[in-house]
Design a protein around this motif. Structure first.
Motif, PDB file in Angstrom:
ATOM      1  N   SER A 181       0.742  -1.375  -0.447  1.00 37.96           N
ATOM      2  CA  SER A 181       0.024   0.221   0.085  1.00 37.96           C
ATOM      3  C   SER A 181       0.903   1.222  -0.164  1.00 37.96           C
ATOM      4  N   THR A 182       2.090   1.162   0.768  1.00 36.45           N
ATOM      5  CA  THR A 182       2.947   2.438   0.537  1.00 36.45           C
ATOM      6  C   THR A 182       3.815   2.372  -0.272  1.00 36.45           C
ATOM      7  N   ALA A 183       3.847   1.540  -1.004  1.00 37.34           N
ATOM      8  CA  ALA A 183       4.438   1.378  -2.522  1.00 37.34           C
ATOM      9  C   ALA A 183       3.450   1.923  -3.330  1.00 37.34           C
ATOM     10  N   ALA A 184       2.683   1.931  -3.388  1.00 39.86           N
ATOM     11  CA  ALA A 184       1.188   2.081  -3.872  1.00 39.86           C
ATOM     12  C   ALA A 184       0.654   3.589  -4.068  1.00 39.86           C
ATOM     13  N   CYS A 185       1.034   4.611  -2.974  1.00 35.44           N
ATOM     14  CA  CYS A 185       1.136   5.655  -2.588  1.00 35.44           C
ATOM     15  C   CYS A 185       2.378   5.957  -3.175  1.00 35.44           C
ATOM     16  N   LEU A 186       3.324   5.755  -3.298  1.00 35.55           N
ATOM     17  CA  LEU A 186       4.392   5.810  -4.044  1.00 35.55           C
ATOM     18  C   LEU A 186       4.327   6.869  -5.268  1.00 35.55           C
ATOM     19  N   ASP A 187       3.931   5.143  -6.172  1.00 34.43           N
ATOM     20  CA  ASP A 187       4.184   5.180  -7.025  1.00 34.43           C
ATOM     21  C   ASP A 187       3.070   5.794  -8.075  1.00 34.43           C
ATOM     22  N   LEU A 188       2.224   6.737  -7.434  1.00 33.65           N
ATOM     23  CA  LEU A 188       0.834   7.183  -8.541  1.00 33.65           C
ATOM     24  C   LEU A 188       1.270   8.496  -9.135  1.00 33.65           C
ATOM     25  N   GLY A 189       0.886   8.293 -10.371  1.00 35.43           N
ATOM     26  CA  GLY A 189       1.480   8.918 -11.417  1.00 35.43           C
ATOM     27  C   GLY A 189      -0.060  10.166 -11.604  1.00 35.43           C
ATOM     28  N   VAL A 190      -0.782  10.581 -10.457  1.00 33.83           N
ATOM     29  CA  VAL A 190      -1.851  11.443  -9.431  1.00 33.83           C
ATOM     30  C   VAL A 190      -1.554  11.716  -8.835  1.00 33.83           C
ATOM     31  N   ALA A 191      -1.821  13.145  -8.031  1.00 35.53           N
ATOM     32  CA  ALA A 191      -1.529  13.517  -7.255  1.00 35.53           C
ATOM     33  C   ALA A 191      -2.428  13.470  -5.771  1.00 35.53           C
ATOM     34  N   ASN A 192      -1.769  12.774  -4.432  1.00 35.05           N
ATOM     35  CA  ASN A 192      -2.800  12.557  -3.418  1.00 35.05           C
ATOM     36  C   ASN A 192      -2.192  13.068  -2.909  1.00 35.05           C
ATOM     37  N   VAL A 193      -3.080  13.315  -2.090  1.00 39.52           N
ATOM     38  CA  VAL A 193      -2.851  14.378   0.039  1.00 39.52           C
ATOM     39  C   VAL A 193      -3.838  13.549   1.003  1.00 39.52           C
ATOM     40  N   SER A 194      -3.299  13.151   1.971  1.00 45.68           N
ATOM     41  CA  SER A 194      -3.274  13.081   2.966  1.00 45.68           C
ATOM     42  C   SER A 194      -3.516  14.070   4.348  1.00 45.68           C
ATOM     43  N   LEU A 195      -4.366  13.778   4.986  1.00 44.66           N
ATOM     44  CA  LEU A 195      -5.350  14.552   6.222  1.00 44.66           C
ATOM     45  C   LEU A 195      -5.173  13.606   7.363  1.00 44.66           C
ATOM     46  N   VAL A 196      -4.030  13.728   8.363  1.00 45.92           N
ATOM     47  CA  VAL A 196      -3.770  12.699   9.484  1.00 45.92           C
ATOM     48  C   VAL A 196      -5.203  14.271  10.784  1.00 45.92           C
ATOM     49  N   ILE A 197      -6.223  13.601  10.869  1.00 42.71           N
ATOM     50  CA  ILE A 197      -7.650  14.096  11.270  1.00 42.71           C
ATOM     51  C   ILE A 197      -7.036  13.348  12.950  1.00 42.71           C
ATOM     52  N   GLY A 198      -7.065  12.624  13.026  1.00 44.11           N
ATOM     53  CA  GLY A 198      -5.895  12.038  14.378  1.00 44.11           C
ATOM     54  C   GLY A 198      -5.373  11.263  15.251  1.00 44.11           C
ATOM     55  N   GLU A 199      -5.450  10.471  15.553  1.00 45.68           N
ATOM     56  CA  GLU A 199      -3.859   9.604  15.209  1.00 45.68           C
ATOM     57  C   GLU A 199      -4.003   8.689  14.087  1.00 45.68           C
ATOM     58  N   GLY A 200      -2.058   9.363  14.017  1.00 45.08           N
ATOM     59  CA  GLY A 200      -1.511   8.526  13.141  1.00 45.08           C
ATOM     60  C   GLY A 200      -0.472   7.717  13.151  1.00 45.08           C
ATOM     61  N   GLY A 201      -0.768   6.209  13.510  1.00 40.36           N
ATOM     62  CA  GLY A 201      -0.344   5.517  13.937  1.00 40.36           C
ATOM     63  C   GLY A 201       0.756   4.629  13.211  1.00 40.36           C
ATOM     64  N   SER A 202       1.445   4.809  12.889  1.00 38.39           N
ATOM     65  CA  SER A 202       2.574   3.331  12.835  1.00 38.39           C
ATOM     66  C   SER A 202       2.624   2.961  11.425  1.00 38.39           C
ATOM     67  N   GLY A 203       2.702   2.421  10.487  1.00 37.04           N
ATOM     68  CA  GLY A 203       2.930   1.643   8.927  1.00 37.04           C
ATOM     69  C   GLY A 203       0.641   1.769   8.528  1.00 37.04           C
ATOM     70  N   GLY A 204       0.588   1.323   9.531  1.00 41.71           N
ATOM     71  CA  GLY A 204      -1.168   1.841   9.935  1.00 41.71           C
ATOM     72  C   GLY A 204      -1.373   2.907   8.825  1.00 41.71           C
ATOM     73  N   ALA A 205      -0.432   3.733   9.340  1.00 40.21           N
ATOM     74  CA  ALA A 205      -0.964   4.752   9.164  1.00 40.21           C
ATOM     75  C   ALA A 205      -0.620   5.710   7.379  1.00 40.21           C
ATOM     76  N   ILE A 206       1.086   5.269   7.803  1.00 44.26           N
ATOM     77  CA  ILE A 206       2.066   5.336   6.564  1.00 44.26           C
ATOM     78  C   ILE A 206       0.894   4.759   5.327  1.00 44.26           C
ATOM     79  N   ALA A 207       0.720   3.666   5.078  1.00 43.15           N
ATOM     80  CA  ALA A 207       0.469   2.978   4.098  1.00 43.15           C
ATOM     81  C   ALA A 207      -0.490   3.598   3.260  1.00 43.15           C
ATOM     82  N   ILE A 208      -1.403   4.506   3.717  1.00 40.29           N
ATOM     83  CA  ILE A 208      -2.183   5.971   2.643  1.00 40.29           C
ATOM     84  C   ILE A 208      -2.247   7.154   3.207  1.00 40.29           C
ATOM     85  N   ALA A 209      -0.536   7.381   3.826  1.00 36.10           N
ATOM     86  CA  ALA A 209      -0.191   8.479   3.846  1.00 36.10           C
ATOM     87  C   ALA A 209       0.915   9.134   2.981  1.00 36.10           C
ATOM     88  N   THR A 210       1.443   8.418   2.516  1.00 46.53           N
ATOM     89  CA  THR A 210       2.167   8.594   1.842  1.00 46.53           C
ATOM     90  C   THR A 210       2.513   9.272   0.544  1.00 46.53           C
TER      91      THR A 210
END
Length: 318
Positions: A181-210
């Protein structure tokens, strides 16, 4: 009535007195208490401002975990129209902790990912308290690949204590699912934006916040491990969570100063749970500006921007 945290006791006492006087006035048992109510309300507002002006990292952690804080579904319902959730990872099952789908954000098509904690006992159990299993991250990858194919930007709402650490999740490849999931975020050819709205915990957060642009709410936290778990490892004493929170640099202010995140979204005095509509509107403005920043870039430029951004972390200080 608000649900008060322990350090908000002075505010709770004053606001409790305000409510008592209002009740007396409504029942006719008190005469002309408007001035007294105004004075007490002013004191309560000032006390709230004073408390939130000097929150410790541990107190910010408690605010980030506040049960009344707006969750991913609140932001999706408030900002995304025509939202169509998609279910399942096409490999094992549906994961209710991870919301994924497509909708429109202020007229623009977007793919949406979000970790949902739930807002009552039943929904929290259904959502597994926002802790996704491997199938949740594989579902996120599926949606990102679809978004990439149709050139649709991705918006993520991050709010999890971490990926689910259960035996079943580990047997089904939790670490591999997070990595993909982290790699998919990194490789996207479209813009991605993430908002940490509460807890951003470990790899569980990084997976959709890269993402190209990472924003955090003022009183959110973002860390490699929870303060309690960190204290258990460092000092073999989970009761030293406050010390861990202070030393781990988990606040939006610390992370922004180190270049780990790109922006802090201010919260109303007293936290996001006191004025949900205001916070959701501010989040929308942040997303709109961030997406506009990449509207003139092609796929290669967007991908390069993201990878360069993460490579700079730890090598260069702002």
């Amino acid at each position: 009535m608000h649900s008060y945290l322990e350090f908000e006791k002075p505010v709770a006492d004053l606001e409790g007195k305000v409510q008592e006087l209002k009740s007396l006035a409504e029942s006719g048992e008190a005469v002309d208490v408007d001035d007294e109510i105004s004075k007490l309300q002013e004191k309560a507002n000032q006390a709230l401002s004073d408390v939130y002006a000097k929150l410790t990292p541990w107190q910010k952690t408690l605010v980030a975990r506040h049960p009344d804080r707006p969750h991913a579904l609140d932001y999706i319902n408030g900002l995304i129209t025509d939202f169509t959730p998609l279910a399942g990872d096409r490999k094992f099952s549906e994961d209710n902790a991870m919301i994924a789908g497509f909708g429109r954000f202020r007229g623009q098509s977007v793919a949406v990912l979000g970790q949902e904690k739930g807002n009552d006992t039943q929904s929290r159990l259904e959502r597994n308290f926002g802790m996704a299993r491997p199938e949740g991250y594989r579902k996120a990858v599926r949606i990102m690949e679809l978004a990439n194919r149709f050139q649709i930007p991705v918006v993520s709402f991050v709010d999890t204590a971490g990926a689910y650490p259960g035996i079943g999740a580990e047997e089904r490849g939790q670490a591999e699912a997070i990595a993909r999931s982290t790699a998919a975020c990194l490789d996207l050819g479209v813009a991605n934006v993430s908002l940490v709205i509460g807890e951003g915990g470990s790899g569980g957060a990084i997976a959709i916040a890269t993402t190209n642009h990472v924003a955090m709410l003022e009183h959110a936290i973002y860390s490699v491990i929870s303060p309690e778990a960190g204290a258990s490892i460092l000092w073999r004493d989970s009761t030293r969570a406050q010390d861990a929170a202070t030393n781990m640099k988990i606040t939006a202010q610390d992370l922004n100063s180190m270049g780990v995140i790109d922006e802090i979204i201010s919260e109303p005095v007293g936290g996001a749970h006191r004025a949900k509509e205001i916070v959701i509107d501010r989040a929308g403005s942040t997303i709109e500006k961030a997406l506009a920043q990449f509207s003139g870039m092609n796929s290669q430029e967007i991908t390069k921007h993201r990878k360069d951004k993460f490579l700079r972390i730890g090598r260069e200080l702002p």
